[in-house]
Design a protein around this motif. Structure first.
Motif, PDB file in Angstrom:
ATOM      1  N   ILE A 182     -12.365  71.403  23.494  1.00 41.58           N
ATOM      2  CA  ILE A 182     -13.678  72.038  23.646  1.00 41.58           C
ATOM      3  C   ILE A 182     -13.480  73.541  23.817  1.00 41.58           C
ATOM      4  N   PRO A 183     -14.079  74.372  22.961  1.00 37.10           N
ATOM      5  CA  PRO A 183     -13.877  75.822  23.083  1.00 37.10           C
ATOM      6  C   PRO A 183     -14.590  76.395  24.300  1.00 37.10           C
ATOM      7  N   ALA A 184     -14.017  77.450  24.866  1.00 41.33           N
ATOM      8  CA  ALA A 184     -14.649  78.131  26.002  1.00 41.33           C
ATOM      9  C   ALA A 184     -16.002  78.678  25.580  1.00 41.33           C
ATOM     10  N   GLY A 185     -16.953  78.636  26.489  1.00 41.26           N
ATOM     11  CA  GLY A 185     -18.303  79.070  26.179  1.00 41.26           C
ATOM     12  C   GLY A 185     -19.229  77.935  25.800  1.00 41.26           C
ATOM     13  N   SER A 186     -18.686  76.717  25.693  1.00 44.54           N
ATOM     14  CA  SER A 186     -19.505  75.558  25.334  1.00 44.54           C
ATOM     15  C   SER A 186     -20.385  75.149  26.514  1.00 44.54           C
ATOM     16  N   VAL A 187     -21.533  74.573  26.182  1.00 48.33           N
ATOM     17  CA  VAL A 187     -22.469  74.090  27.194  1.00 48.33           C
ATOM     18  C   VAL A 187     -22.355  72.574  27.260  1.00 48.33           C
ATOM     19  N   LEU A 188     -21.947  72.061  28.394  1.00 45.55           N
ATOM     20  CA  LEU A 188     -21.798  70.621  28.561  1.00 45.55           C
ATOM     21  C   LEU A 188     -23.169  69.966  28.673  1.00 45.55           C
ATOM     22  N   LYS A 189     -23.413  68.940  27.858  1.00 45.47           N
ATOM     23  CA  LYS A 189     -24.702  68.258  27.853  1.00 45.47           C
ATOM     24  C   LYS A 189     -24.627  66.845  28.411  1.00 45.47           C
ATOM     25  N   SER A 190     -23.460  66.227  28.359  1.00 54.48           N
ATOM     26  CA  SER A 190     -23.317  64.872  28.876  1.00 54.48           C
ATOM     27  C   SER A 190     -21.854  64.591  29.179  1.00 54.48           C
ATOM     28  N   ALA A 191     -21.634  63.657  30.097  1.00 53.11           N
ATOM     29  CA  ALA A 191     -20.285  63.197  30.430  1.00 53.11           C
ATOM     30  C   ALA A 191     -20.378  61.717  30.760  1.00 53.11           C
ATOM     31  N   THR A 192     -19.694  60.891  29.978  1.00 54.10           N
ATOM     32  CA  THR A 192     -19.774  59.436  30.130  1.00 54.10           C
ATOM     33  C   THR A 192     -18.376  58.850  30.220  1.00 54.10           C
ATOM     34  N   LEU A 193     -18.146  58.120  31.290  1.00 51.48           N
ATOM     35  CA  LEU A 193     -16.873  57.422  31.450  1.00 51.48           C
ATOM     36  C   LEU A 193     -17.022  56.013  30.884  1.00 51.48           C
ATOM     37  N   ARG A 194     -16.220  55.691  29.874  1.00 50.08           N
ATOM     38  CA  ARG A 194     -16.268  54.366  29.235  1.00 50.08           C
ATOM     39  C   ARG A 194     -15.124  53.505  29.755  1.00 50.08           C
ATOM     40  N   VAL A 195     -15.494  52.366  30.308  1.00 51.25           N
ATOM     41  CA  VAL A 195     -14.508  51.426  30.844  1.00 51.25           C
ATOM     42  C   VAL A 195     -14.600  50.139  30.036  1.00 51.25           C
ATOM     43  N   VAL A 196     -13.505  49.763  29.399  1.00 53.87           N
ATOM     44  CA  VAL A 196     -13.443  48.539  28.598  1.00 53.87           C
ATOM     45  C   VAL A 196     -12.617  47.516  29.384  1.00 53.87           C
ATOM     46  N   TYR A 197     -13.204  46.369  29.724  1.00 49.38           N
ATOM     47  CA  TYR A 197     -12.533  45.420  30.615  1.00 49.38           C
ATOM     48  C   TYR A 197     -12.984  43.995  30.292  1.00 49.38           C
ATOM     49  N   ARG A 198     -12.221  43.015  30.817  1.00 42.76           N
ATOM     50  CA  ARG A 198     -12.578  41.610  30.658  1.00 42.76           C
ATOM     51  C   ARG A 198     -11.879  40.784  31.733  1.00 42.76           C
ATOM     52  N   ASN A 199     -12.401  39.547  31.938  1.00 44.20           N
ATOM     53  CA  ASN A 199     -11.776  38.593  32.849  1.00 44.20           C
ATOM     54  C   ASN A 199     -11.876  37.214  32.222  1.00 44.20           C
ATOM     55  N   THR A 200     -10.742  36.502  32.180  1.00 43.89           N
ATOM     56  CA  THR A 200     -10.735  35.206  31.500  1.00 43.89           C
ATOM     57  C   THR A 200     -11.637  34.186  32.177  1.00 43.89           C
ATOM     58  N   ALA A 201     -11.890  34.351  33.496  1.00 43.22           N
ATOM     59  CA  ALA A 201     -12.770  33.411  34.201  1.00 43.22           C
ATOM     60  C   ALA A 201     -14.220  33.665  33.832  1.00 43.22           C
ATOM     61  N   GLY A 202     -14.554  34.931  33.589  1.00 43.57           N
ATOM     62  CA  GLY A 202     -15.896  35.266  33.183  1.00 43.57           C
ATOM     63  C   GLY A 202     -16.961  34.865  34.176  1.00 43.57           C
ATOM     64  N   LEU A 203     -16.671  34.930  35.490  1.00 46.07           N
ATOM     65  CA  LEU A 203     -17.607  34.473  36.504  1.00 46.07           C
ATOM     66  C   LEU A 203     -18.264  35.654  37.195  1.00 46.07           C
ATOM     67  N   VAL A 204     -19.557  35.548  37.408  1.00 42.04           N
ATOM     68  CA  VAL A 204     -20.287  36.556  38.162  1.00 42.04           C
ATOM     69  C   VAL A 204     -19.915  36.439  39.633  1.00 42.04           C
ATOM     70  N   GLY A 205     -19.815  37.561  40.315  1.00 42.30           N
ATOM     71  CA  GLY A 205     -19.467  37.541  41.733  1.00 42.30           C
ATOM     72  C   GLY A 205     -18.336  38.481  42.067  1.00 42.30           C
ATOM     73  N   ASP A 206     -17.542  38.864  41.090  1.00 37.94           N
ATOM     74  CA  ASP A 206     -16.500  39.851  41.319  1.00 37.94           C
ATOM     75  C   ASP A 206     -17.118  41.252  41.357  1.00 37.94           C
ATOM     76  N   VAL A 207     -16.470  42.162  42.055  1.00 39.50           N
ATOM     77  CA  VAL A 207     -16.996  43.523  42.216  1.00 39.50           C
ATOM     78  C   VAL A 207     -15.984  44.526  41.671  1.00 39.50           C
ATOM     79  N   ARG A 208     -16.452  45.345  40.742  1.00 37.11           N
ATOM     80  CA  ARG A 208     -15.597  46.371  40.145  1.00 37.11           C
ATOM     81  C   ARG A 208     -16.266  47.724  40.320  1.00 37.11           C
ATOM     82  N   THR A 209     -15.546  48.668  40.860  1.00 37.68           N
ATOM     83  CA  THR A 209     -16.086  50.013  41.085  1.00 37.68           C
ATOM     84  C   THR A 209     -15.174  51.043  40.441  1.00 37.68           C
TER      85      THR A 209
END
Length: 340
Positions: free
Chosen positions: A79-106
């Motif tokens: 990114i060149p200096a002088g640019s105006v930042l418009k958005s910042a998004t952290l993309r997390v790609v993950y999976r669990n073989t159990a696929g059960l609701v109830g686990d907590v990921r932060t």
């Protein structure tokens, strides 16, 4: 100075910002810490790309178990200096073989010198790959935006934690940071600003939410000069003259609105707006006028609305002094044309 180049201020009518800002994808470059459950799978290369090579561990104990790690890097080198930042998004790609609701990921995102942003990721609804997009922009005046604009950003740290209550294989495939930005460019005066538009809002002298393309305040103690024509037909110029300040616009001004404000302490005696010596006027340059001749053919009465323009002449009116002085005035026809 006669030997130096003129500097003009010209108002750009339309901006060059793209409809969709470009995006720079930054990736981890280092591992700061990692729990032993990951058994060495937490590496910058494993978490850089969506390629099924990630950080993983398998929960087997009946009790709740936690795995965590922290990454470094994410420097926006492209990114060149002088640019105006418009958005910042952290993309997390993950999976669990159990696929059960109830686990907590932060996930916690901390830009260098900035404030930490923490978010909870959606629970997996199946054993397939999940992608969570976490908004970590903060604000346009935050540490991340400021560092991107100045070209001094050294990146950020990202901490991830998974608290699992079910048996299964937990995998984090990638953790990437997408930065949407506007590259440095000349932008049109009609660019919207928070609270209104510079071109459409009524200007009353610098109230909140207003803007002028050129402005000085009563606290300004310097000398502001534009050594050329100022042409900002869609913008406002607002100059304050206080004490001995001498804001000067040389070679004329064309603007939507012009404000020149003086205080009682001003001692500047020169012109705020100057016209060059070789410009048209009663003096050495003369005044150019256009004379139009209309004809009313076969008509009992004549008016500009019903007549026809048949002759146009360009005439130079010259006086030897700066004050009109008949009969010394001279008139020269510079050109003429017959209108059909």
């Amino acid at each position: 100075h006669a030997h130096e180049k003129m500097i003009a201020v010209y108002g750009v009518r339309s901006g060059d910002d793209p409809a969709t800002p470009p995006t720079a994808t930054t990736k981890p470059a280092s591992v700061t810490s990692a729990d032993a459950v990951y058994a060495g799978t937490v590496t910058a290369s494993n978490l850089a790309n969506v390629d099924s090579a990630g950080a993983s561990w398998t929960k087997t104990t009946p009790a709740t178990q936690t795995g965590a790690f922290t990454l470094g890097g994410y420097a926006p080198a492209t990114i060149p200096a002088g640019s105006v930042l418009k958005s910042a998004t952290l993309r997390v790609v993950y999976r669990n073989t159990a696929g059960l609701v109830g686990d907590v990921r932060t996930v916690s995102f901390t830009p260098a010198g900035g404030t930490t942003i923490t978010a909870t990721l959606p629970a997996t609804s199946g054993s397939g790959v999940q992608t969570a997009s976490v908004n970590v922009f903060g604000s346009s005046t935050g540490a991340l935006a400021a560092a991107v604009h100045s070209g001094t950003s050294t990146g950020a740290s990202v901490s991830y934690s998974a608290k699992l209550g079910h048996a299964g294989a937990e995998t984090i495939d990638a953790m990437q940071l997408d930065l949407g930005y506007l590259p440095p460019t000349f932008r049109g005066e009609n660019t919207s600003i928070p609270g209104g538009n510079c071109l459409t809002s009524t200007y009353t002298g610098g109230s909140a939410g207003q803007c002028a393309v050129l402005s000085t305040t009563t606290a300004y103690a310097g000398a502001f000069y534009i050594q050329g024509t100022t042409y900002v037909t869609e913008a406002v110029i607002d100059l304050a003259l206080n004490n001995i300040t001498s804001q000067v616009l040389r070679f004329g001004v064309v603007a939507r609105a012009l404000w020149v404000k003086e205080t009682g302490s001003i001692s500047y005696s020169g012109p705020v707006i100057e016209i060059p010596d070789n410009s048209t006027g009663f003096g050495p340059g003369g005044t150019v006028v256009y004379l139009d001749v209309y004809l009313c053919e076969a008509a009992a009465s004549c008016s500009v609305d019903t007549s026809k323009l048949r002759l146009r002449a360009k005439v130079l009116i010259y006086d030897p002094t700066t004050v009109p002085n008949p009969p010394a005035r001279q008139i020269t026809i510079q050109s003429w044309s017959v209108q059909r």
